[in-house]
Write a protein that holds these residues in place. Sequence first.
Motif, PDB file in Angstrom:
ATOM      1  N   ASP A  56      10.069 -12.107  51.276  1.00 20.56           N
ATOM      2  CA  ASP A  56      10.102 -12.223  49.825  1.00 20.56           C
ATOM      3  C   ASP A  56      10.550 -10.919  49.196  1.00 20.56           C
ATOM      4  O   ASP A  56      10.268  -9.838  49.714  1.00 20.56           O
ATOM      5  N   GLY A  57      11.257 -11.041  48.104  1.00 16.06           N
ATOM      6  CA  GLY A  57      11.588  -9.897  47.277  1.00 16.06           C
ATOM      7  C   GLY A  57      11.258 -10.249  45.841  1.00 16.06           C
ATOM      8  O   GLY A  57      11.473 -11.379  45.417  1.00 16.06           O
ATOM      9  N   ILE A  58      10.724  -9.266  45.116  1.00 14.03           N
ATOM     10  CA  ILE A  58      10.266  -9.552  43.756  1.00 14.03           C
ATOM     11  C   ILE A  58      11.355  -9.138  42.782  1.00 14.03           C
ATOM     12  O   ILE A  58      11.183  -8.271  41.933  1.00 14.03           O
ATOM     13  N   GLY A  59      12.486  -9.794  42.926  1.00 14.38           N
ATOM     14  CA  GLY A  59      13.640  -9.455  42.109  1.00 14.38           C
ATOM     15  C   GLY A  59      14.885  -9.833  42.885  1.00 14.38           C
ATOM     16  O   GLY A  59      14.795 -10.213  44.055  1.00 14.38           O
TER      17      GLY A  59
END
Lengths: 449, 449
Positions: A56-59
């Motif tokens: 996951d990446g928050i952006g």
Amino acid sequence: MIRQIKLGMSMRGLGYHPAAWRHPSVPADGTLRFEHYVRNAQAAERGLFDMIFFADGIGIRERDEPRGSLARSGYEIVEMEPMTLLPALAAVTRHIGLVTTASTTYNEPYHVARKFATLDLISGGRAGWNIVTSWSEAEARNFNRDEHLDYDTRYERAAEFVEVVTGLWDSWEGDAFPYDKAGGLFYDESRLHVLDHKGKHFKVLGPLNVASMPQGRPILVQAGASDQGREIAAASAEVVYAAQDSKETAKAYYDDLKSRMAKYGREPEDMKIMPGLRTVVGRSRAEAQAKWDELQELLDPLVGLARVYNMIGDLTGYDVDGPVPEPLITPRVKSITDRYMARARQENMTIRQLYNAIVAGGFIIIGTASDIADGMQEWFEYGACDGFNILPTHLPVACEDFVEHVTPELQRRGLFRTAYEGKTLRENLGLKPHVNRYTAARSQARAAE
Amino acid sequence: MIRQIKLGMSMRGLGYHPAAWRHPSVPADGTLRFEHYVRNAQAAERGLFDMIFFADGIGIRERDEPRGSLARSGYEIVEMEPMTLLPALAAVTRHIGLVTTASTTYNEPYHVARKFATLDLISGGRAGWNIVTSWSEAEARNFNRDEHLDYDTRYERAAEFVEVVTGLWDSWEGDAFPYDKAGGLFYDESRLHVLDHKGKHFKVLGPLNVASMPQGRPILVQAGASDQGREIAAASAEVVYAAQDSKETAKAYYDDLKSRMAKYGREPEDMKIMPGLRTVVGRSRAEAQAKWDELQELLDPLVGLARVYNMIGDLTGYDVDGPVPEPLITPRVKSITDRYMARARQENMTIRQLYNAIVAGGFIIIGTASDIADGMQEWFEYGACDGFNILPTHLPVACEDFVEHVTPELQRRGLFRTAYEGKTLRENLGLKPHVNRYTAARSQARAAE
């Protein structure tokens, strides 16, 4: 029982090839459709995988360089938030482990402890937390910062974060709830423990308001590559995602990581090391190669040039079928650039050939089910790993291909299970049960009497 | 079409009576078992409820006063984290709206925007966000603070938080994704908008990495009671949970809140106001009363004394069947204490009678299905509400009782739907579609040409 291979299936987005979304079999809008994830998860479960994993990446992490490349790449643009997705997948699966990333830099430990504890309850003991520190500026800028935290601060915070989360998970001992309706006693105060953590980065009182996790606590997952990352992994990780492209480097990493565990009172089998592996399976080698070539041909040149941007610079003005020029910039990671540039020179590569080679990098096996099983068996028996984290090139087909063709071949060889052994992810991975720290202290005190 | 009652079912924990966990029909460990929540949610959906709602606290909120009372109260001790629970419930329901609390004080807007957007996708357009600012010290202490933020700062932060979240939700216009495999174009850059918010409390770049929500965006829910809370609700809330115990005070609140909407360019029907209502239904009034009495008799005196602790002080040394003494402390909320003390004096109450009366407070109807429908119809036709948020005394039975007995009675009267009207929560609530701000600006610009 003989030692068997552990398997994870990574299923972020539409697959681990930058042209995956353009493949005829791939639902280009799949990352926004629940049924896409359900189909993948259920396929992996049919294949008896230990777990599925969502990075996951928050952006939107990549910079859009060269300009316009991002809009032509379907990779990591929009997708479901995995901590919200996994509980829904828990409801439509029964056995498979559910692992996702939560950043220690942009979260609070109380939230993370609660969410993974709840996922463990919903799934009947199948939750795993992949601990990351987040390194990108794109993410920092979505969270009140201009740039990401420096490496040391991130890792220091991460170590304390894990300490708080695992502390909160032990708030309630296993026998904390008599649920005594007649006597009116809901919980036993002597089995409730208030953490009262006061550290450099966090001050967290507790207790956690979730309890009774089927796994005792969720599985801790990490991908420790640097020296500091390896120490954190050795201290607490139960699964490690690795990334090597030869069995020799993989074995060196494996031996190093396992040798660091003793000082934390841990045994080698308390951690499963699983390198990433892309597989392209065909009934013949030619068919497998044709499948791979089809993906490579779908690679948009602009998306390909994005892969060399941080090595060589912006090559949009160049003929992609012309020779690779000398780097126009100082590369971001010099060692990798030097390696690829040397190869480009030696093989007289065109720009297209270079970015194709980069896209084909990492541990990858293109061949028959037997070829793939051979490669996996070789690494496994060489002592390079405890299993693999499969990175399907394009979803759902590459996941289904593996399950249909490679899983049976591994089973024929006795290298992989024919049914789930346990009820929880912890049991299937062959890890010891988690013992609550306060329960353990009490048993020790009793034993010493 | 005639105006009908909207219905929500609150289903935090084991029900809205402090002795619920001791009731013979209640699974005392239900809050840690997924099937408990599934049974409740599916019952509410059978009853065609607009939505289910999970309030939330990020910590064990009540102080344990008098000492030992918390261990005898099953209320809000351990339960599932609702933002993790709701996606799992989305997978086992088809129509019902899924609403939960996320605090603007202890979260980051990017996380909240992503999670609710993902829930909206998974559920096919059934997500709702209940916006709260969190007021308790127990929560503050789980999040690096010694005490909670002051009221003004909390509300200022909340308003900006909502601005950021709704801004992020508009990152991608509805036609942003051509998914053009042949042409290689995944998204249309002209339909992507980077928020670049820079405010007092938050700096958030964007864009959001989730898109294409079936509802356009999730429903905004609030419980604005104070003047500042009412303004925030008037500006943006689409559902408001209210708490009045007479139709006159409810109507005054209703009229006030709706009158504040015009200045934000909103019409009264853009917001549904739903007071909380506890119902105890029996085939006869006597049976209903007996059901209520059974619950009241299960109330542990220590749990009862906890209810008067902040009004009168610690009464553990007193005979609960003796008279109510004068307050030993300065009460936390003087107006409420004065009201109850006056009543205690007037009715010559014992301590037990007083805490029983407090537990029976709020809008509650104990009677037949017809009695309950009468009460609801009276409020609704009086203009005191748009519907109700049902607070079942004990789960799952009180929820199932409502669905089995009260829902059909409301339907017979034409006051409630006989089938879901729409596919999304927004449609079922009769709210207008959400229009992306950039799409709206473009249409306006085109219209002006």
